[in-house]
Scaffold this active site. Structure first.
Site, PDB file in Angstrom:
ATOM      1  N   GLN A  63       0.828  -1.200   0.000  1.00 24.49           N
ATOM      2  CA  GLN A  63       0.000   0.000   0.000  1.00 24.49           C
ATOM      3  C   GLN A  63       0.862   1.249   0.000  1.00 24.49           C
ATOM      4  O   GLN A  63       1.185   1.770  -1.052  1.00 24.49           O
ATOM      5  CB  GLN A  63      -0.958  -0.017   1.189  1.00 24.49           C
ATOM      6  CG  GLN A  63      -2.077   0.990   1.062  1.00 24.49           C
ATOM      7  CD  GLN A  63      -3.297   0.607   1.893  1.00 24.49           C
ATOM      8  OE1 GLN A  63      -3.334  -0.442   2.523  1.00 24.49           O
ATOM      9  NE2 GLN A  63      -4.299   1.441   1.901  1.00 24.49           N
ATOM     10  N   ASP A  64       1.279   1.739   1.170  1.00 23.61           N
ATOM     11  CA  ASP A  64       2.259   2.824   1.143  1.00 23.61           C
ATOM     12  C   ASP A  64       3.464   2.426   1.987  1.00 23.61           C
ATOM     13  O   ASP A  64       3.416   1.437   2.710  1.00 23.61           O
ATOM     14  CB  ASP A  64       1.659   4.184   1.536  1.00 23.61           C
ATOM     15  CG  ASP A  64       1.083   4.240   2.930  1.00 23.61           C
ATOM     16  OD1 ASP A  64       0.969   3.179   3.579  1.00 23.61           O
ATOM     17  OD2 ASP A  64       0.746   5.349   3.378  1.00 23.61           O
TER      18      ASP A  64
END
Length: 226
Positions: A63-64
């Site tokens: 995701q991040d």
């Protein structure tokens, strides 16, 4: 003999677009203003540096980046040598131990050897502010990483996409399952791993799918780092 396509060939034009230049300038402004942004500038695009386009056989979408000190270095789920493996990665190791009884849990969380074997370790958002998860989620990175996935979809065949959790699974819409493989499971985070990530069998399934195509399976074992 055709020349192998490079990342520059397939996403060079994307990086010239105004939105992409805007992301880079926004991140640069944050750094100049004294904010701590992870990963360091020189590591932001490491996923592409470690896994050339022609080598991409597997994609593990994150995701991040990790938002703690010294963790993120541009590969999803991976941390720098000397930093303890975060909980999601520990659960990935637990799953590997279940699938491969000989797997020895490494003393680190540095996944570069996977990347060098053709596993693209791609986060959908490529930067984050220290201590603030998803702080750069609206910068436009996902437009870029969606384009990356679309290019892999169009120009490669038989790639295995490991989509763990709802965020990664949304990206499945770009992938033609007539020419690629998608393996889905809950995210390996401690919040969801027990809902079906542990026991998913994805690492072995990935290697079976590679072998069926005459491709070299991934050696998931990571050597210890002294």
């Amino acid at each position: 003999m055709t020349t192998p396509l490079t990342w520059h060939d397939v996403i060079g034009a994307e990086k010239e677009k105004p939105y992409f230049q805007q992301i880079l300038s926004q991140v640069a402004q944050q750094r100049q203003a004294g904010k701590i942004i992870y990963p360091p500038q020189e590591d932001v695009f490491n996923a592409f540096r470690f896994t050339p386009f022609e080598n991409v056989n597997v994609v593990i979408l994150g995701q991040d980046p990790y938002h703690g000190p010294n963790q993120a270095h541009g590969l999803s789920f991976s941390v720098r040598p000397g930093v303890p493996a975060p909980p999601s990665l520990v659960n990935m190791y637990k799953e590997l131990e279940q699938e491969y009884p000989d797997f020895k849990r490494p003393n680190h969380g540095y996944l570069e050897s996977w990347a060098q074997q053709g596993v693209l370790l791609l986060n959908t958002v490529l930067t984050v502010e220290k201590g603030q998860a998803h702080s750069h989620a609206n910068y436009g990175w996902e437009v870029f990483t969606d384009a990356v996935i679309e290019q892999i979809n169009q120009r490669r065949e038989g790639v295995i996409f490991l989509l763990w959790g709802a965020h990664a699974q949304k990206k499945g819409r770009f992938i033609d399952t007539n020419k690629h493989f998608i393996l889905k499971a809950p995210h390996p985070s401690p919040l969801s791993a027990h809902r079906g990530f542990l026991g998913c069998g994805h690492f072995k399934q990935t290697n079976n799918l590679l072998a069926q195509q005459g491709r070299t399976p991934i050696n998931w074992q990571l050597d210890p780092i002294e």
